[in-house]
Design a protein around this motif. Structure first.
Motif, PDB file in Angstrom:
ATOM      1  N   THR A 122      12.240   4.333  22.221  1.00  0.00           N
ATOM      2  CA  THR A 122      12.763   5.627  22.648  1.00  0.00           C
ATOM      3  C   THR A 122      11.583   6.441  23.171  1.00  0.00           C
ATOM      4  OG1 THR A 122      12.472   6.641  20.469  1.00  0.00           O
ATOM      5  CG2 THR A 122      14.584   5.535  20.887  1.00  0.00           C
ATOM      6  N   ASP A 123      11.842   7.679  23.532  1.00  0.00           N
ATOM      7  CA  ASP A 123      10.747   8.528  24.021  1.00  0.00           C
ATOM      8  C   ASP A 123       9.716   8.811  22.942  1.00  0.00           C
ATOM      9  OD1 ASP A 123      11.858   8.662  26.532  1.00  0.00           O
ATOM     10  OD2 ASP A 123      12.906  10.558  26.150  1.00  0.00           O
ATOM     11  N   ASP A 124      10.161   8.826  21.664  1.00  0.00           N
ATOM     12  CA  ASP A 124       9.276   9.224  20.570  1.00  0.00           C
ATOM     13  C   ASP A 124       8.738   8.071  19.728  1.00  0.00           C
ATOM     14  OD1 ASP A 124       9.691  11.898  21.245  1.00  0.00           O
ATOM     15  OD2 ASP A 124      11.489  11.998  19.996  1.00  0.00           O
ATOM     16  N   ALA A 125       9.435   6.917  19.720  1.00  0.00           N
ATOM     17  CA  ALA A 125       9.047   5.872  18.764  1.00  0.00           C
ATOM     18  C   ALA A 125       9.519   4.494  19.212  1.00  0.00           C
ATOM     19  CB  ALA A 125       9.627   6.194  17.393  1.00  0.00           C
ATOM     20  N   TYR A 126       8.991   3.505  18.519  1.00  0.00           N
ATOM     21  CA  TYR A 126       9.473   2.124  18.603  1.00  0.00           C
ATOM     22  C   TYR A 126      10.228   1.851  17.306  1.00  0.00           C
ATOM     23  CZ  TYR A 126       5.933   1.697  22.217  1.00  0.00           C
ATOM     24  OH  TYR A 126       5.172   1.877  23.330  1.00  0.00           O
ATOM     25  N   THR A 127      11.328   1.132  17.413  1.00  0.00           N
ATOM     26  CA  THR A 127      12.099   0.765  16.232  1.00  0.00           C
ATOM     27  C   THR A 127      12.264  -0.745  16.211  1.00  0.00           C
ATOM     28  OG1 THR A 127      13.278   2.863  16.304  1.00  0.00           O
ATOM     29  CG2 THR A 127      14.241   1.123  14.957  1.00  0.00           C
ATOM     30  N   VAL A 128      11.904  -1.360  15.086  1.00  0.00           N
ATOM     31  CA  VAL A 128      12.064  -2.804  14.903  1.00  0.00           C
ATOM     32  C   VAL A 128      13.100  -3.013  13.813  1.00  0.00           C
ATOM     33  CG1 VAL A 128      10.927  -4.942  14.225  1.00  0.00           C
ATOM     34  CG2 VAL A 128       9.692  -3.271  15.598  1.00  0.00           C
ATOM     35  N   GLU A 129      14.132  -3.772  14.123  1.00  0.00           N
ATOM     36  CA  GLU A 129      15.160  -4.135  13.155  1.00  0.00           C
ATOM     37  C   GLU A 129      15.042  -5.623  12.897  1.00  0.00           C
ATOM     38  OE1 GLU A 129      18.529  -0.856  14.318  1.00  0.00           O
ATOM     39  OE2 GLU A 129      18.569  -2.785  15.329  1.00  0.00           O
ATOM     40  N   CYS A 130      14.713  -5.967  11.675  1.00  0.00           N
ATOM     41  CA  CYS A 130      14.409  -7.345  11.293  1.00  0.00           C
ATOM     42  C   CYS A 130      15.428  -7.816  10.251  1.00  0.00           C
ATOM     43  CB  CYS A 130      12.990  -7.388  10.739  1.00  0.00           C
ATOM     44  SG  CYS A 130      12.367  -9.018  10.418  1.00  0.00           S
ATOM     45  N   GLU A 131      16.073  -8.958  10.517  1.00  0.00           N
ATOM     46  CA  GLU A 131      17.084  -9.476   9.601  1.00  0.00           C
ATOM     47  C   GLU A 131      16.422 -10.241   8.457  1.00  0.00           C
ATOM     48  OE1 GLU A 131      20.115 -11.743  11.518  1.00  0.00           O
ATOM     49  OE2 GLU A 131      20.558 -10.165  12.956  1.00  0.00           O
ATOM     50  N   LEU A 132      16.613  -9.731   7.238  1.00  0.00           N
ATOM     51  CA  LEU A 132      16.062 -10.360   6.043  1.00  0.00           C
ATOM     52  C   LEU A 132      17.122 -10.373   4.937  1.00  0.00           C
ATOM     53  CD1 LEU A 132      12.557  -8.661   6.128  1.00  0.00           C
ATOM     54  CD2 LEU A 132      13.086 -11.035   6.684  1.00  0.00           C
ATOM     55  N   PRO A 133      18.205 -11.133   5.125  1.00  0.00           N
ATOM     56  CA  PRO A 133      19.277 -11.123   4.121  1.00  0.00           C
ATOM     57  C   PRO A 133      18.814 -11.712   2.793  1.00  0.00           C
ATOM     58  CG  PRO A 133      19.648 -12.844   5.742  1.00  0.00           C
ATOM     59  CD  PRO A 133      18.469 -12.046   6.217  1.00  0.00           C
ATOM     60  N   GLY A 134      19.214 -11.058   1.718  1.00  0.00           N
ATOM     61  CA  GLY A 134      18.875 -11.536   0.379  1.00  0.00           C
ATOM     62  C   GLY A 134      17.478 -11.194  -0.082  1.00  0.00           C
ATOM     63  N   LEU A 186      15.052  -0.638   4.002  1.00  0.00           N
ATOM     64  CA  LEU A 186      15.778  -1.901   3.864  1.00  0.00           C
ATOM     65  C   LEU A 186      17.197  -1.569   3.428  1.00  0.00           C
ATOM     66  CD1 LEU A 186      15.655  -5.013   3.886  1.00  0.00           C
ATOM     67  CD2 LEU A 186      15.035  -4.900   1.471  1.00  0.00           C
ATOM     68  N   SER A 187      18.170  -1.923   4.263  1.00  0.00           N
ATOM     69  CA  SER A 187      19.560  -1.619   3.963  1.00  0.00           C
ATOM     70  C   SER A 187      20.445  -2.742   4.487  1.00  0.00           C
ATOM     71  CB  SER A 187      19.948  -0.288   4.622  1.00  0.00           C
ATOM     72  OG  SER A 187      21.322  -0.036   4.422  1.00  0.00           O
ATOM     73  N   ASP A 188      21.288  -3.277   3.623  1.00  0.00           N
ATOM     74  CA  ASP A 188      22.237  -4.334   3.996  1.00  0.00           C
ATOM     75  C   ASP A 188      21.547  -5.547   4.628  1.00  0.00           C
ATOM     76  OD1 ASP A 188      24.378  -2.812   3.062  1.00  0.00           O
ATOM     77  OD2 ASP A 188      24.629  -1.816   5.003  1.00  0.00           O
ATOM     78  N   GLY A 189      20.373  -5.890   4.141  1.00  0.00           N
ATOM     79  CA  GLY A 189      19.668  -7.071   4.628  1.00  0.00           C
ATOM     80  C   GLY A 189      18.939  -6.878   5.939  1.00  0.00           C
ATOM     81  N   VAL A 190      18.853  -5.646   6.420  1.00  0.00           N
ATOM     82  CA  VAL A 190      18.146  -5.362   7.671  1.00  0.00           C
ATOM     83  C   VAL A 190      16.999  -4.402   7.370  1.00  0.00           C
ATOM     84  CG1 VAL A 190      18.317  -4.394   9.996  1.00  0.00           C
ATOM     85  CG2 VAL A 190      20.222  -5.698   9.054  1.00  0.00           C
ATOM     86  N   LEU A 191      15.777  -4.849   7.684  1.00  0.00           N
ATOM     87  CA  LEU A 191      14.588  -4.005   7.534  1.00  0.00           C
ATOM     88  C   LEU A 191      14.401  -3.246   8.840  1.00  0.00           C
ATOM     89  CD1 LEU A 191      11.969  -3.218   5.952  1.00  0.00           C
ATOM     90  CD2 LEU A 191      10.865  -5.073   7.207  1.00  0.00           C
ATOM     91  N   THR A 192      14.388  -1.921   8.759  1.00  0.00           N
ATOM     92  CA  THR A 192      14.200  -1.084   9.944  1.00  0.00           C
ATOM     93  C   THR A 192      12.857  -0.392   9.831  1.00  0.00           C
ATOM     94  OG1 THR A 192      16.581  -0.714  10.090  1.00  0.00           O
ATOM     95  CG2 THR A 192      15.166   0.785  11.336  1.00  0.00           C
ATOM     96  N   VAL A 193      11.972  -0.659  10.787  1.00  0.00           N
ATOM     97  CA  VAL A 193      10.643  -0.053  10.816  1.00  0.00           C
ATOM     98  C   VAL A 193      10.590   0.876  12.021  1.00  0.00           C
ATOM     99  CG1 VAL A 193       8.158  -0.467  10.907  1.00  0.00           C
ATOM    100  CG2 VAL A 193       9.650  -2.130   9.778  1.00  0.00           C
ATOM    101  N   THR A 194      10.315   2.166  11.763  1.00  0.00           N
ATOM    102  CA  THR A 194      10.213   3.158  12.828  1.00  0.00           C
ATOM    103  C   THR A 194       8.746   3.517  13.004  1.00  0.00           C
ATOM    104  OG1 THR A 194      12.383   4.003  12.218  1.00  0.00           O
ATOM    105  CG2 THR A 194      11.025   5.401  13.629  1.00  0.00           C
ATOM    106  N   ILE A 195       8.249   3.329  14.214  1.00  0.00           N
ATOM    107  CA  ILE A 195       6.830   3.519  14.512  1.00  0.00           C
ATOM    108  C   ILE A 195       6.696   4.625  15.555  1.00  0.00           C
ATOM    109  CG2 ILE A 195       4.720   2.354  15.262  1.00  0.00           C
ATOM    110  CD1 ILE A 195       6.508  -0.295  14.785  1.00  0.00           C
ATOM    111  N   PRO A 196       6.292   5.840  15.139  1.00  0.00           N
ATOM    112  CA  PRO A 196       6.161   6.940  16.102  1.00  0.00           C
ATOM    113  C   PRO A 196       5.030   6.684  17.093  1.00  0.00           C
ATOM    114  CG  PRO A 196       6.112   7.742  13.830  1.00  0.00           C
ATOM    115  CD  PRO A 196       6.014   6.265  13.778  1.00  0.00           C
TER     116      PRO A 196
END
Length: 157
Positions: free
Chosen positions: A62-74, A133-143
């Protein structure tokens, strides 16, 4: 009108392929040498010893950040390590195999050590990175760093 003459010497299967044992041995030797070269060029003795799999991940900007959504179930928070430098994100950890009853007939989910790396196109604020980490998805927000944001310049007259 004259047509070109086609000489038929039999199909490839009838004649046999032009390569047999000596050439395949050369290819096997070449692949073995390339494998040894790649292992010696890496920082660790073997690529398979350090990383068994890489999780699926999406990165968007986005204009302000990078967002990485990584699937890590369990996975549990304690088993995941997130590190960031000015230009690289590294998500690593280990997914331990759970105990099962009966005989495992089919395996489709990976277990063992994993690592996901992403190079970031611009400088970021490493101290403001957030991970959830929510519902097996790790979301990393990098401004993004201030210098990385586009800024409109007004032209003076």
């Amino acid at each position: 009108m004259t047509l070109p003459i086609r000489h038929r010497h039999g199909s490839l299967m009838e004649r046999g392929f032009p390569w047999h044992e000596p050439m395949t041995a050369d290819f096997e030797d070449l692949f073995e040498r390339m494998n040894r070269f790649l292992q010696s060029a890496s920082l660790t003795p073997s690529l398979t010893e350090t990383m068994n799999w890489a999780p699926l991940a999406d990165m968007h900007e986005t204009d302000d950040a990078y967002t990485v959504e990584c699937e890590l179930p369990g996975m549990k928070r304690e088993d995941i390590d997130v590190e960031i430098t000015e230009r690289e994100l590294c998500i690593s950890g280990e997914l331990k195999e759970r105990e099962r009853e009966g005989v495992l007939r089919r395996r489709g989910r990976p277990t063992g050590r994993f690592e996901y790396r992403a190079l970031l196109p611009t400088d970021v604020k490493a101290e403001d990175v957030q991970a959830t980490l929510s519902d097996g998805v790790l979301t990393v927000t990098i401004p993004k760093a201030k210098a990385a944001k586009p800024r409109h310049i007004e032209i003076q007259g």
